[in-house]
Design an enzyme around this catalytic site. Sequence first.
Site, PDB file in Angstrom:
ATOM      1  N   PHE A  31       0.882  -1.269  -0.110  1.00  0.00           N
ATOM      2  CA  PHE A  31       0.006  -0.063   0.118  1.00  0.00           C
ATOM      3  C   PHE A  31       0.991   1.266  -0.106  1.00  0.00           C
ATOM      4  CE2 PHE A  31      -2.914   2.973   2.083  1.00  0.00           C
ATOM      5  CZ  PHE A  31      -4.294   2.479   1.429  1.00  0.00           C
ATOM      6  N   HIS A 117     -10.637  -7.170   5.630  1.00  0.00           N
ATOM      7  CA  HIS A 117     -10.824  -6.283   4.576  1.00  0.00           C
ATOM      8  C   HIS A 117     -11.625  -6.961   3.436  1.00  0.00           C
ATOM      9  CE1 HIS A 117      -7.724  -3.223   6.307  1.00  0.00           C
ATOM     10  NE2 HIS A 117      -8.732  -3.473   7.072  1.00  0.00           N
ATOM     11  N   CYS A 150     -26.464  -6.023 -10.733  1.00  0.00           N
ATOM     12  CA  CYS A 150     -27.347  -7.410 -10.306  1.00  0.00           C
ATOM     13  C   CYS A 150     -28.105  -7.754 -11.335  1.00  0.00           C
ATOM     14  CB  CYS A 150     -27.612  -7.345  -8.734  1.00  0.00           C
ATOM     15  SG  CYS A 150     -28.297  -9.030  -8.410  1.00  0.00           S
ATOM     16  N   SER A 191       2.885  -5.379   8.165  1.00  0.00           N
ATOM     17  CA  SER A 191       2.056  -4.278   8.003  1.00  0.00           C
ATOM     18  C   SER A 191       2.589  -3.063   8.832  1.00  0.00           C
ATOM     19  CB  SER A 191       0.674  -4.846   9.056  1.00  0.00           C
ATOM     20  OG  SER A 191      -0.020  -3.718   9.348  1.00  0.00           O
ATOM     21  N   SER A 192       2.229  -1.865   8.167  1.00  0.00           N
ATOM     22  CA  SER A 192       2.625  -0.799   8.640  1.00  0.00           C
ATOM     23  C   SER A 192       1.968  -0.130   9.921  1.00  0.00           C
ATOM     24  CB  SER A 192       2.285   0.514   7.849  1.00  0.00           C
ATOM     25  OG  SER A 192       0.950   0.449   7.425  1.00  0.00           O
TER      26      SER A 192
END
Length: 249
Positions: A31, A117, A150, A191-192
């Site tokens: 990211f 997420h 949809c 991970s940051s």
Amino acid sequence: MENLARIIAESRFLVAFTGAGVSTESGIPDFRSPGGIWSKYRPVTYSEFLSSSRARHEYWRRYQEMYPPFCQVKPNPAHFALAELENMGLLKGLITQNIDGLHQAAGNSEDNVVELHGRIDITVCIDCGARLDTGLVIDRVNSGEAVPVCEKCQGLLKPATISFGQELPSDKLEKAISLSRQSDVFLAIGSSLTVHPAAAMPGLALDNGARLIIVNNTSTPYDDNAHLVINSIAGQTLSGVVSLLHRSN
Ligand code: NAD
Ligand code: ZN
């Protein structure tokens, strides 16, 4: 590495928490690093997606570009090491911010992985909840349906990933909180530790007396509170730790 292997061997309830850095060795950019996914684009927020057809158009155009490389990626040594830790009965839970499904592809059981997420390979209808294969929806975009809807209810379709401004699913968040609180060793990898609310998990673990271990190639805001910080590459470090654990058995 020896330190980490010993801490893991002695743990009672080891929980791992992973970020984009466990998947960079599989070829998915993270990211924040230069060249990272969002260094290229400003993200489309959830409210923009809901309110603007132009934003939806732009969102799907990006997915059209971003999705095919995601389909070809394979787990790397970091994912395999975490699957092996589960296999050895040492890893009790795995909380991930990643949307790539690579932990399960490496062998971690579906029940043991909390995907905070969401998942890129599943698309949902925001109105009726229908679930579709993202690849098939991208095929529709490629055939000219710029903003797919949809087929059952005409509702908006959106990949099952969490956008900026979108709430995390409460069941996933509760499970992650509970695992973090139960852990006696909390291992944060790649991970940051800056994207909230996910980044609150190491704090919950610390509040409950867990030892926090960080494996990341750059510094994080939790470094000063960690029991051990290993500034190195995730794959090499975790596979080294698993080899040490096998040798000592
Ligand atoms: P981040 O990009 O904020 O942090 C990743 C961290 O990993 C950085 O500190 C980086 O220095 C480090 N890192 C990169 N490669 C590494 C390696 N091989 N070994 C050790 N450390 C390494 O990522 P985040 O904390 O996960 O937060 C970003 C958000 O973006 C999350 O919400 C996530 O859902 C999403 N995201 C997911 C993916 C994916 O599913 N693979 C990819 C990009 C972004
Ligand atoms: Zn629908």
